[in-house]
Design an enzyme around this catalytic site. Structure first.
Site, PDB file in Angstrom:
ATOM      1  N   ASP A  11       0.717  -1.332  -0.086  1.00 19.00           N
ATOM      2  CA  ASP A  11       0.437   0.043   0.050  1.00 19.00           C
ATOM      3  C   ASP A  11       0.995   1.024   0.422  1.00 19.00           C
ATOM      4  O   ASP A  11       0.280   2.216   0.588  1.00 19.00           O
ATOM      5  CB  ASP A  11      -0.980   0.285   1.082  1.00 19.00           C
ATOM      6  CG  ASP A  11      -0.389  -0.285   2.546  1.00 19.00           C
ATOM      7  OD1 ASP A  11       0.900  -0.382   2.343  1.00 19.00           O
ATOM      8  OD2 ASP A  11      -1.114   0.159   3.633  1.00 19.00           O
ATOM      9  N   ASP A  16       6.730   2.123   2.426  1.00 17.78           N
ATOM     10  CA  ASP A  16       6.974   0.278   1.945  1.00 17.78           C
ATOM     11  C   ASP A  16       7.960   1.025   0.550  1.00 17.78           C
ATOM     12  O   ASP A  16       8.456   0.613   0.011  1.00 17.78           O
ATOM     13  CB  ASP A  16       5.499   0.997   1.093  1.00 17.78           C
ATOM     14  CG  ASP A  16       4.429   1.111   2.404  1.00 17.78           C
ATOM     15  OD1 ASP A  16       4.064  -0.543   2.361  1.00 17.78           O
ATOM     16  OD2 ASP A  16       4.151   1.191   2.733  1.00 17.78           O
ATOM     17  N   ASP A 253       7.804  -1.501   7.110  1.00 22.00           N
ATOM     18  CA  ASP A 253       7.935  -2.279   6.417  1.00 22.00           C
ATOM     19  C   ASP A 253       8.953  -3.022   5.419  1.00 22.00           C
ATOM     20  O   ASP A 253       9.289  -3.877   5.546  1.00 22.00           O
ATOM     21  CB  ASP A 253       7.514  -1.781   4.920  1.00 22.00           C
ATOM     22  CG  ASP A 253       5.559  -1.161   5.027  1.00 22.00           C
ATOM     23  OD1 ASP A 253       5.296  -2.337   6.187  1.00 22.00           O
ATOM     24  OD2 ASP A 253       4.575  -0.930   4.304  1.00 22.00           O
TER      25      ASP A 253
END
Length: 326
Positions: A11, A16, A253
């Site tokens: 996402d 990320d 992440d």
């Protein structure tokens, strides 16, 4: 030696992006696809963010697929502005107006199941956002999980401490049903980097300054997208009352991605059954560890507990230092 085949489900927010760049820089990783899901922002923004990261790293040939726009059940919850409304700090002004033409026409869930079926027991799946695409994949192909080599998840919590609700972590709270399905039905080896694990292995702000001030395109990009983001502001975070973990920056992440790239980075895991709570106004989306085997489950997952911070820091530094592998 053959490279490790990886699909990244994301996402795409700032952390990320950092995790994706970590994988792009790893010499033994071959990214087969990036599948996109709602979460930090809309799925349309997520797709554009992924394309931007791949462009900065000159890896535009990696296919990007658009997936779930909302959770399995109910309306989409308001998106978090933790990383800005667009997920990348609201500083990217040169967004590609033709981005939709660069997204694969195949749906992300179809692509995921197809690629794994074509490379049975060879693909590692790294899930960095809500688990909706994964839950849909097992509903479309009930054999999908056993075709995976392994699964790495960033999400969930282990001590009832929440970051968006009293007891829930963001990725799981955004779609509790999908988190429940994945942790119940994915019987492949599963490794989970929880919110607490990530926060307990935070890095110093001095390291962060060295990281983003390297003279490379990737570092310049990371410096730009963190420049106006309060989550990457030393002053803002130090002024924020953190009763749990104290000061420091956390690239959430990246911890799951690092474990996929180099298993020795995780120096201790807890092997146990887990349960995602779906009821209640306080505990919905919370993950509970079954350390005493009360649930009598045969399937256990590996919940990361301790991390080799020196190795993790080096992977982060290399993700912005090295030219991304072509």
């Amino acid at each position: 030696m053959a490279k490790k085949l990886v699909i990244i489900d994301t996402d795409c927010g700032i952390d990320d992006a950092q995790a994706i760049m970590m994988a792009l820089a790893a010499p033994d990783i071959q990214i087969m696809a990036v599948t996109c899901c709602f979460g930090n922002t809309t799925v349309e923004n997520v797709c554009q963010n992924v394309l931007k990261v791949l462009s900065v790293c000159e890896r535009d040939q990696i296919p990007v697929f658009q997936g779930a726009a909302g959770p399995l059940i109910g309306a989409s919850k308001p998106f978090s502005d933790h990383f800005g409304t667009d997920g990348l700090g609201d500083v990217i002004k040169d967004r590609d107006p033709e981005w939709e033409e660069k997204i694969q026409k195949e749906h992300a869930v179809n692509a995921m199941t197809r690629l794994v079926s074509e490379n049975e027991n060879q693909v590692s799946l790294v899930a960095l956002g809500p688990l909706t695409n994964l839950a849909l994949a097992v509903r479309m192909d009930r054999h999908f999980p056993k075709k995976l080599k392994d699964l790495f998840i960033m999400g969930g919590n282990t001590e009832g401490k929440g970051n968006v609700t009293l007891c829930g972590e963001f990725n799981f709270v955004m779609d509790p049903e999908s988190a429940y399905i994945v942790l119940e039905e994915f019987l492949c080896p599963t490794h989970l980097a929880s919110w607490e694990y990530s926060c307990r292995h935070k890095l110093t702000w001095d390291f962060f300054e060295k990281l983003i001030n390297q003279d490379t395109p990737a570092a310049h990009f990371m410096k730009k997208i963190t420049s106006k983001c309060w989550a990457y502001s030393k002053e803002a975070m130090m002024n924020k009352r953190d009763v749990y973990f104290g000061s420091g920056f956390v690239s959430y992440d990246a911890y799951a991605m690092a474990a996929c790239i180099d298993s020795s980075i995780v120096t201790e895991s807890i092997e146990c059954a887990v349960h995602v709570e779906l009821q209640g106004t306080i505990c919905r989306g919370m993950m509970a560890l079954d350390l005493t085997n009360q649930l009598k489950k045969s399937h256990h997952i590996f919940v990361m507990n301790k991390c080799d911070l020196a190795k993790f820091s080096q992977l982060l530094m290399d993700s912005l230092r090295k030219p991304c592998n072509k």
